[in-house]
Motif scaffolding. Structure first.
Motif, PDB file in Angstrom:
ATOM      1  N   ALA A 125       0.823  -1.212   0.000  1.00  0.00           N
ATOM      2  CA  ALA A 125       0.000   0.000   0.000  1.00  0.00           C
ATOM      3  C   ALA A 125       0.857   1.262   0.000  1.00  0.00           C
ATOM      4  CB  ALA A 125      -0.938   0.000   1.198  1.00  0.00           C
ATOM      5  N   ALA A 126       2.060   1.172   0.559  1.00  0.00           N
ATOM      6  CA  ALA A 126       2.965   2.324   0.593  1.00  0.00           C
ATOM      7  C   ALA A 126       3.562   2.632  -0.774  1.00  0.00           C
ATOM      8  CB  ALA A 126       4.082   2.074   1.597  1.00  0.00           C
ATOM      9  N   GLY A 127       3.411   1.701  -1.712  1.00  0.00           N
ATOM     10  CA  GLY A 127       4.028   1.856  -3.019  1.00  0.00           C
ATOM     11  C   GLY A 127       5.470   1.405  -3.004  1.00  0.00           C
ATOM     12  N   ALA A 175       4.177   2.296  -8.333  1.00  0.00           N
ATOM     13  CA  ALA A 175       5.631   2.153  -8.448  1.00  0.00           C
ATOM     14  C   ALA A 175       6.270   3.464  -8.865  1.00  0.00           C
ATOM     15  CB  ALA A 175       5.988   1.078  -9.468  1.00  0.00           C
ATOM     16  N   THR A 176       7.380   3.788  -8.216  1.00  0.00           N
ATOM     17  CA  THR A 176       8.231   4.901  -8.621  1.00  0.00           C
ATOM     18  C   THR A 176       9.576   4.329  -9.047  1.00  0.00           C
ATOM     19  OG1 THR A 176       7.171   6.400  -7.053  1.00  0.00           O
ATOM     20  CG2 THR A 176       9.307   7.067  -7.939  1.00  0.00           C
ATOM     21  N   VAL A 177      10.013   4.685 -10.237  1.00  0.00           N
ATOM     22  CA  VAL A 177      11.276   4.180 -10.776  1.00  0.00           C
ATOM     23  C   VAL A 177      12.210   5.363 -11.011  1.00  0.00           C
ATOM     24  CG1 VAL A 177      12.391   3.015 -12.701  1.00  0.00           C
ATOM     25  CG2 VAL A 177      10.181   2.187 -11.848  1.00  0.00           C
ATOM     26  N   LEU A 206      18.452   9.637  -4.735  1.00  0.00           N
ATOM     27  CA  LEU A 206      17.021   9.928  -4.760  1.00  0.00           C
ATOM     28  C   LEU A 206      16.219   8.726  -4.273  1.00  0.00           C
ATOM     29  CD1 LEU A 206      14.585  11.652  -5.371  1.00  0.00           C
ATOM     30  CD2 LEU A 206      14.810  11.039  -7.801  1.00  0.00           C
ATOM     31  N   LEU A 207      16.644   7.531  -4.638  1.00  0.00           N
ATOM     32  CA  LEU A 207      15.950   6.336  -4.155  1.00  0.00           C
ATOM     33  C   LEU A 207      15.947   6.303  -2.631  1.00  0.00           C
ATOM     34  CD1 LEU A 207      14.640   3.525  -4.677  1.00  0.00           C
ATOM     35  CD2 LEU A 207      16.968   2.594  -4.592  1.00  0.00           C
ATOM     36  N   ASP A 208      17.090   6.585  -2.018  1.00  0.00           N
ATOM     37  CA  ASP A 208      17.168   6.595  -0.557  1.00  0.00           C
ATOM     38  C   ASP A 208      16.187   7.607   0.033  1.00  0.00           C
ATOM     39  OD1 ASP A 208      19.142   4.664  -0.613  1.00  0.00           O
ATOM     40  OD2 ASP A 208      20.804   6.087  -0.426  1.00  0.00           O
ATOM     41  N   ALA A 259      11.039   8.513   2.870  1.00  0.00           N
ATOM     42  CA  ALA A 259       9.726   9.161   2.919  1.00  0.00           C
ATOM     43  C   ALA A 259       8.580   8.155   3.010  1.00  0.00           C
ATOM     44  CB  ALA A 259       9.537  10.046   1.696  1.00  0.00           C
ATOM     45  N   GLY A 260       8.910   6.853   2.969  1.00  0.00           N
ATOM     46  CA  GLY A 260       7.867   5.855   3.200  1.00  0.00           C
ATOM     47  C   GLY A 260       7.670   4.822   2.117  1.00  0.00           C
ATOM     48  N   ALA A 261       8.282   4.983   0.948  1.00  0.00           N
ATOM     49  CA  ALA A 261       8.127   3.993  -0.111  1.00  0.00           C
ATOM     50  C   ALA A 261       8.823   2.690   0.270  1.00  0.00           C
ATOM     51  CB  ALA A 261       8.698   4.526  -1.417  1.00  0.00           C
ATOM     52  N   THR A 262       8.341   1.590  -0.266  1.00  0.00           N
ATOM     53  CA  THR A 262       8.936   0.278  -0.002  1.00  0.00           C
ATOM     54  C   THR A 262      10.000  -0.015  -1.043  1.00  0.00           C
ATOM     55  OG1 THR A 262       6.863  -0.535   0.941  1.00  0.00           O
ATOM     56  CG2 THR A 262       8.468  -2.183   0.215  1.00  0.00           C
ATOM     57  N   LEU A 263      11.190  -0.292  -0.577  1.00  0.00           N
ATOM     58  CA  LEU A 263      12.332  -0.503  -1.465  1.00  0.00           C
ATOM     59  C   LEU A 263      12.247  -1.848  -2.183  1.00  0.00           C
ATOM     60  CD1 LEU A 263      15.193   0.243  -2.504  1.00  0.00           C
ATOM     61  CD2 LEU A 263      16.099  -0.838  -0.430  1.00  0.00           C
TER      62      LEU A 263
END
Length: 318
Positions: A71-73, A97-99, A132-134, A139-143
């Motif tokens: 749910a966190a993306g 998803a954020t890439v 930026l990934l870090d 900020a809450g996204a799932t790696l």
């Protein structure tokens, strides 16, 4: 030292991935066998959904996540193929998803990731993409890391599981290395299932993070300069480094030009469209044969095919 994967980990990943990814063809290559002078078998991951092996690790990781983590993306960093695969897997599973990709990533890779619904963020280079990934993860996204993750590596290891089942006669297998996840997973499976097999990692000059790590005795930061963006990790991880030390015969480094020529050779001899990240294995195979002799039975893991004709023509004429 990091905990190494086992064949049980890879088999568990195969069960999770059943019905999600393709069991890609393993074929004897008459053209490469003639060219190299020894029996040569290829594993055709360019035919995998999303065009590379990366879809295996992406699905394995997302399917392992809790509902809250999904749910966190999810967020990942990529020189091309991991981003395409992560976007595809996340889209199918209903996960945002954020890439993050460097501006040097192939335009086609960016377009494919966006077409699957991912939010693609471009940065100046791959090291800044990792930064930026870090920030996104903080900020809450799932790696979903492209290689520093045991679940992802186990997913990539299913390539080796299939290869060992389909071609148990191999003596030497060549695998490309970017961050080292594919090589780690494939070597885990092959060493468990093919007695006496030797697994060789292959990199290109300017994207030789594993070779430099082995020289230094541990992971080091590099500034990638290769045209082969899909192999251009700015560092390997302790996890993939430890697998390389334990399981790889050696890591060979070839030039960008030879990798591009290898791509053309694969098109001409194997009738498959591969990217230079796979093309680099052709010149490396000759070097392996120089070391092990003519009695070898080669296996070559063609990792992906996400390069355009225009890209390859431009690189070949550079």
């Amino acid at each position: 030292m990091a905990e190494l994967l086992t064949i049980a980990d890879v088999r568990a990943a195969a069960e999770v991935l059943d019905g999600r990814v393709l069991r890609t063809p393993t074929l004897p290559s008459a053209g490469l066998s003639t060219l190299l002078g020894v029996p040569t078998t290829v594993k055709l991951e360019p035919l995998q959904r999303s065009g590379s092996f990366k879809t295996r690790g992406a699905f394995a990781k997302i399917l392992s996540l809790s509902g809250a983590a999904r749910a966190a993306g999810v967020a990942g960093v990529s020189g091309g193929n991991h981003g395409i695969a992560l976007a595809d897997a996340a889209n199918e599973l209903g996960v945002a998803a954020t890439v993050v990709m460097p501006s040097t990533a192939p335009a086609r890779s960016v377009d494919l990731a966006r077409a699957s619904g991912a939010d693609v963020r471009l940065t100046g280079d791959l090291p800044s993409a990792f930064v930026l990934l870090d920030e996104l993860v903080a900020a809450g996204a799932t790696l979903v890391h492209p290689y520093d993750d045991q679940v992802v590596i186990a997913g990539q290891g299913t390539v080796g599981l299939e290869f060992a089942s389909d071609a148990p006669h191999l003596t030497d297998v060549l695998v490309s290395i970017g961050g080292g996840g594919l090589a780690a997973g494939v070597a885990t499976a092959l060493h468990a299932l093919v007695p006496g097999v030797r697994v060789w990692g292959v990199e290109v000059e300017g994207a030789d993070a594993m070779h430099r790590a082995l020289d230094a005795g541990g992971p080091v930061e590099i500034t990638p300069t290769s045209i082969v963006s899909t192999l251009s990790a700015p560092h390997v991880s302790q996890l993939t480094y430890d697998h390389a030390v334990a399981l790889l015969e050696d890591v060979l480094v070839v030039s960008d030009a030879d990798a591009v020529r290898g791509t053309i050779t694969l098109a001409e001899t194997q009738k498959v469209w591969a990217e230079p990240a796979a093309g680099c294995l052709v010149p490396a195979a000759r070097r392996v044969l120089d070391r092990v002799g003519p009695g070898a039975r080669l296996g070559i893991v063609l990792c992906g095919g996400n390069a355009t004709v225009a890209d390859v023509v431009r690189w070949a004429n550079a």
